[in-house]
Design an enzyme around this catalytic site. Structure first.
Site, PDB file in Angstrom:
ATOM      1  N   GLU A 289      45.489  41.850  43.796  1.00 37.24           N
ATOM      2  CA  GLU A 289      45.906  41.226  45.036  1.00 37.24           C
ATOM      3  C   GLU A 289      45.986  39.730  44.786  1.00 37.24           C
ATOM      4  O   GLU A 289      45.256  39.183  43.971  1.00 37.24           O
ATOM      5  CB  GLU A 289      45.042  41.568  46.236  1.00 37.24           C
ATOM      6  CG  GLU A 289      43.560  41.428  46.195  1.00 37.24           C
ATOM      7  CD  GLU A 289      42.809  42.582  45.565  1.00 37.24           C
ATOM      8  OE1 GLU A 289      41.890  42.238  44.833  1.00 37.24           O
ATOM      9  OE2 GLU A 289      43.094  43.762  45.766  1.00 37.24           O
TER      10      GLU A 289
ATOM     11  N   TYR B  78      53.675  37.617  38.346  1.00 36.65           N
ATOM     12  CA  TYR B  78      53.391  39.050  38.420  1.00 36.65           C
ATOM     13  C   TYR B  78      54.683  39.858  38.539  1.00 36.65           C
ATOM     14  O   TYR B  78      54.831  40.906  37.907  1.00 36.65           O
ATOM     15  CB  TYR B  78      52.453  39.360  39.583  1.00 36.65           C
ATOM     16  CG  TYR B  78      51.098  38.703  39.459  1.00 36.65           C
ATOM     17  CD1 TYR B  78      50.440  38.605  38.232  1.00 36.65           C
ATOM     18  CD2 TYR B  78      50.465  38.163  40.572  1.00 36.65           C
ATOM     19  CE1 TYR B  78      49.197  37.998  38.120  1.00 36.65           C
ATOM     20  CE2 TYR B  78      49.219  37.557  40.474  1.00 36.65           C
ATOM     21  CZ  TYR B  78      48.597  37.474  39.242  1.00 36.65           C
ATOM     22  OH  TYR B  78      47.371  36.870  39.135  1.00 36.65           O
TER      23      TYR B  78
END
Length: 158
Positions: free
Chosen positions: A112, A124
């Site tokens: 997260e 990411y």
């Protein structure tokens, strides 16, 4: 002997040690609004966690990463790069190397990230992570609360 980090001269990659925790905690305090305590890092130095540090030749900490592993899943819990070492590809290479190392035993890597952390989210996504959800108000921040963007990347068919 530390493994030489192939992505940047003057750095080495190795498992995190208890002796690294003062530097790790200091970097964490500089990187996070609500940093982990040294005790949390100490608890992560167990067999079911993958804790790595990137050290400069002078033994100063350039980066660290903590991943938990449960059954066939892995979860990136924490990653930070020291300000003087940012924008040199350390986080990208560290994550890519760890995904390769995790792939034989883990099917997925979860994480997260703060909704407002655009550079991390872009990294990411470039590494193949996709958004799987949002946790509203997950992170404390100076302005109150900030959402966490949940992301996942398949690693391999175990």
């Amino acid at each position: 002997m530390p493994e030489r980090a192939p992505w940047l001269p003057g750095l080495s990659l190795r498992p995190m040690r208890v002796a690294d925790l003062p530097q790790v905690s200091a970097l964490e305090a500089q990187s996070q609004f609500t940093p982990w305590s040294e005790q949390v890092f100490l608890d992560c130095l167990r067999d079911d966690y993958l804790c790595q540090v990137v050290m400069a030749d002078d033994e100063t900490l350039a980066a660290f990463m903590v991943i938990s592993r449960v059954l066939d899943e892995a979860h990136l819990l924490n990653i930070a790069v020291a300000t003087d070492w940012q924008r040199r590809g350390i986080a990208r290479t560290l994550l890519a190397d760890m995904m390769t190392a995790l792939a034989p035993d883990s099917r997925y890597l979860f994480l997260e990230v703060r909704a407002g952390n655009a550079p991390a989210r872009a990294l990411y996504e470039q590494l193949g992570f996709s958004v799987t959800g949002v946790r509203r108000g997950y992170y404390r921040c100076a302005a109150g609360r900030e959402d966490a963007v949940l992301m996942m990347r398949p690693l391999s068919p175990c």
